[in-house]
Design an enzyme around this catalytic site. Structure first.
Site, PDB file in Angstrom:
ATOM      1  NE  ARG A 152     -22.646 -43.982  29.193  1.00  9.03           N
ATOM      2  CZ  ARG A 152     -23.380 -44.700  29.069  1.00  9.03           C
ATOM      3  NH1 ARG A 152     -23.678 -45.693  29.810  1.00  9.03           N
ATOM      4  NH2 ARG A 152     -24.212 -44.975  27.836  1.00  9.03           N
ATOM      5  CB  SER A 227     -24.885 -39.689  25.214  1.00  9.05           C
ATOM      6  OG  SER A 227     -25.611 -40.832  24.846  1.00  9.05           O
ATOM      7  CD  GLU A 323     -21.318 -40.151  27.884  1.00  2.37           C
ATOM      8  OE1 GLU A 323     -20.372 -40.415  27.640  1.00  2.37           O
ATOM      9  OE2 GLU A 323     -22.259 -40.963  27.863  1.00  2.37           O
TER      10      GLU A 323
HETATM   11  N1  EPU Z   1     -35.799 -39.421  23.895  1.00  2.61           N
HETATM   12  C1  EPU Z   1     -36.435 -38.214  23.326  1.00  2.61           C
HETATM   13  N2  EPU Z   1     -36.059 -37.607  22.356  1.00  2.61           N
HETATM   14  C2  EPU Z   1     -34.945 -37.826  21.822  1.00  2.61           C
HETATM   15  C3  EPU Z   1     -33.771 -38.828  22.364  1.00  2.61           C
HETATM   16  C4  EPU Z   1     -34.560 -39.868  23.339  1.00  2.61           C
HETATM   17  O1  EPU Z   1     -37.565 -37.943  23.873  1.00  2.61           O
HETATM   18  O2  EPU Z   1     -34.315 -37.139  20.834  1.00  2.61           O
HETATM   19  C5  EPU Z   1     -36.452 -40.064  25.065  1.00  2.61           C
HETATM   20  C6  EPU Z   1     -37.373 -41.134  24.610  1.00  2.61           C
HETATM   21  O3  EPU Z   1     -38.330 -41.407  25.656  1.00  2.61           O
HETATM   22  C7  EPU Z   1     -36.663 -42.411  24.578  1.00  2.61           C
HETATM   23  C8  EPU Z   1     -35.541 -42.127  25.864  1.00  2.61           C
HETATM   24  O4  EPU Z   1     -35.320 -40.819  25.830  1.00  2.61           O
HETATM   25  O5  EPU Z   1     -37.288 -43.414  25.012  1.00  2.61           O
HETATM   26  C9  EPU Z   1     -34.267 -43.074  25.837  1.00  2.61           C
HETATM   27  O6  EPU Z   1     -33.779 -42.776  24.879  1.00  2.61           O
HETATM   28  P1  EPU Z   1     -32.630 -43.930  24.230  1.00  2.61           P
HETATM   29  O7  EPU Z   1     -33.179 -45.262  24.543  1.00  2.61           O
HETATM   30  O8  EPU Z   1     -32.168 -43.396  22.799  1.00  2.61           O
HETATM   31  O9  EPU Z   1     -31.267 -43.836  25.255  1.00  2.61           O
HETATM   32  P2  EPU Z   1     -30.848 -42.632  25.932  1.00  2.61           P
HETATM   33  O10 EPU Z   1     -30.997 -42.704  27.430  1.00  2.61           O
HETATM   34  O11 EPU Z   1     -31.055 -41.336  25.213  1.00  2.61           O
HETATM   35  C10 EPU Z   1     -28.799 -43.956  26.708  1.00  2.61           C
HETATM   36  C11 EPU Z   1     -27.219 -43.948  26.661  1.00  2.61           C
HETATM   37  C12 EPU Z   1     -26.751 -44.396  25.162  1.00  2.61           C
HETATM   38  C13 EPU Z   1     -27.193 -45.613  24.777  1.00  2.61           C
HETATM   39  C14 EPU Z   1     -28.604 -45.688  24.914  1.00  2.61           C
HETATM   40  C15 EPU Z   1     -29.260 -47.234  24.767  1.00  2.61           C
HETATM   41  C16 EPU Z   1     -26.737 -42.129  28.200  1.00  2.61           C
HETATM   42  C17 EPU Z   1     -26.140 -40.813  28.567  1.00  2.61           C
HETATM   43  N3  EPU Z   1     -26.778 -42.587  27.022  1.00  2.61           N
HETATM   44  O12 EPU Z   1     -28.996 -43.029  25.697  1.00  2.61           O
HETATM   45  O13 EPU Z   1     -25.331 -44.386  25.334  1.00  2.61           O
HETATM   46  O14 EPU Z   1     -26.583 -45.865  23.457  1.00  2.61           O
HETATM   47  O15 EPU Z   1     -29.097 -45.336  26.186  1.00  2.61           O
HETATM   48  O16 EPU Z   1     -28.689 -48.021  25.907  1.00  2.61           O
HETATM   49  O17 EPU Z   1     -26.908 -42.933  29.264  1.00  2.61           O
HETATM   50  C18 EPU Z   1     -23.264 -43.035  24.703  1.00  2.61           C
HETATM   51  O18 EPU Z   1     -23.117 -43.056  26.010  1.00  2.61           O
HETATM   52  O19 EPU Z   1     -22.627 -41.866  24.032  1.00  2.61           O
HETATM   53  C19 EPU Z   1     -24.584 -43.605  24.265  1.00  2.61           C
HETATM   54  C20 EPU Z   1     -24.823 -43.406  23.049  1.00  2.61           C
END
Ligand code: EPU
Length: 327
Positions: A152, A227, A323
């Site tokens: 990012r 995010s 972000e």
């Molecule tokens: N998790 C929780 N609780 C929550 C949300 C997430 O425990 O409420 C934990 C879970 O363990 C889950 C892990 O976080 O397995 C990862 O969650 P998720 O796969 O939803 O991905 P993220 O890391 O929260 C990132 C990106 C998203 C992107 C997704 C999928 C960033 C800041 N965000 O989210 O990007 O869609 O991966 O690749 O890196 C964005 O940048 O606006 C965005 C939506």
């Protein structure tokens, strides 16, 4: 014009439809304060904008089949909607950005924060981009190396911040034998659920759309900017201490010394998931997404973000970085 649905007024506003129009405008406005507005999907406005808002409307998609086998070069106007561009590529069977389906915003903003989702980042298919330097109104081209992409992150958030307006972005995509990225757990299980064994890029796009729709609020229904925070990278020693207390803490390895922890987990563990203060809240399915249920002000969302940062810092000794750009 902002996906958080925040009310804010601009003192002056203009749309630009081409690079020439932009260059002409920049020569005229000289030292005026400027605010560059694209899709408005990664920003939180906390006050009115005392500047000339330039809204990017530079459109157009041009393709050129390359001599290199199965490759196409696409040159895209920075004011094109990102998801529409992804759908255009799926329709033409150009592969490489299908995992980035349904990300809000415009093509020109995509390199700024090196958008990423489900195991793919913009930098994987990026070739170069044209931009206009605000001060000189001169055109420059940034190669992939120049952009210095990170998680990012890019030169446009660092040394080149607020100095350029991106006008064209070029990508190299595949026209056959696509290199599919289906290793991300949720994509794998979504394809399995649908009984798809040999997925096409359209199947992956559709799987990503289903996953995103199931977790992330639609900005047309509930104001949000995706995010709100970045996933923090912490020292392995710090992580090991946290794991003693929270054996279930999820993580993604970075290198020998550093490890990434999902901010969504830290926020959920801090008790914020699904909570609401007036019209400002934390989404009930994804704690990394702050939402405006209707009439929240930018200040209220910002206060909520600060409350989350403070609590996560005190619970885990981790400083969450935003972000979303806050103005
Ligand atoms: N998790 C929780 N609780 C929550 C949300 C997430 O425990 O409420 C934990 C879970 O363990 C889950 C892990 O976080 O397995 C990862 O969650 P998720 O796969 O939803 O991905 P993220 O890391 O929260 C990132 C990106 C998203 C992107 C997704 C999928 C960033 C800041 N965000 O989210 O990007 O869609 O991966 O690749 O890196 C964005 O940048 O606006 C965005 C939506």
């Amino acid at each position: 014009m902002n996906t958080f649905g925040i009310e804010a007024k601009a003192s002056e506003f203009v749309e630009v439809h081409s690079e020439d129009e932009l260059i002409k405008l920049l020569k005229e406005v000289n030292t005026k304060a400027l605010f560059i507005l694209s899709g408005g999907s990664n920003m939180l406005l906390t006050k009115d904008i005392d500047a000339l808002v330039i809204h990017n409307k530079i459109k157009g998609i041009h393709s050129e089949i390359l001599a290199e086998e199965n490759k196409v070069l696409l040159s895209v106007g920075s004011g094109e909607n990102w998801h529409d561009f992804v759908q255009y590529c799926i329709h033409k069977d150009y592969g490489g950005i299908e995992n980035l389906s349904l990300i809000p915003g415009y093509v020109g903003s995509a390199p700024i924060q090196n958008i990423g989702a489900y195991g793919v980042e913009l930098k994987d298919t990026f070739y170069n981009c044209d931009a206009v330097e605000i001060k000189s109104a001169k055109k420059v081209t940034f190669s992939k190396e120049d952009c210095d992409f990170g998680y990012r992150d890019s030169i446009f958030k660092n040394g080149a911040k607020n100095k350029y307006i991106i006008t064209q972005v070029r990508f190299i995509l595949s026209t056959a034998n696509h290199n599919l990225n289906i290793h991300y757990g949720a994509i794998k299980s979504e394809l399995e659920n649908k009984g798809i064994i040999n997925p096409k890029i359209r199947d992956i796009s559709e799987a990503v759309i289903t996953i995103r729709k199931s977790k992330l609020p639609d900005p047309n229904e509930i104001g949000n900017s995706g995010s709100f925070f970045k996933n923090p990278v912490i020292k392995v020693s710090h992580f090991n201490t946290l794991r003693e207390k929270y054996p279930e803490i999820p993580s993604y390895p970075i290198d020998k010394k550093n490890i990434k922890v999902p901010a969504g987990w830290l926020i959920e563990k801090s008790g914020f998931k699904g909570k609401r203060w007036g019209d400002a809240g934390v989404h009930h399915k994804q704690a990394l997404v702050l939402v405006n249920y209707g009439n929240a002000s930018g200040k209220e969302i910002k206060e909520l973000a600060e409350k989350i940062q403070k609590t996560v810092k005190s619970n885990f000794d981790i400083a969450l970085e935003t972000e979303v750009n806050i103005f």
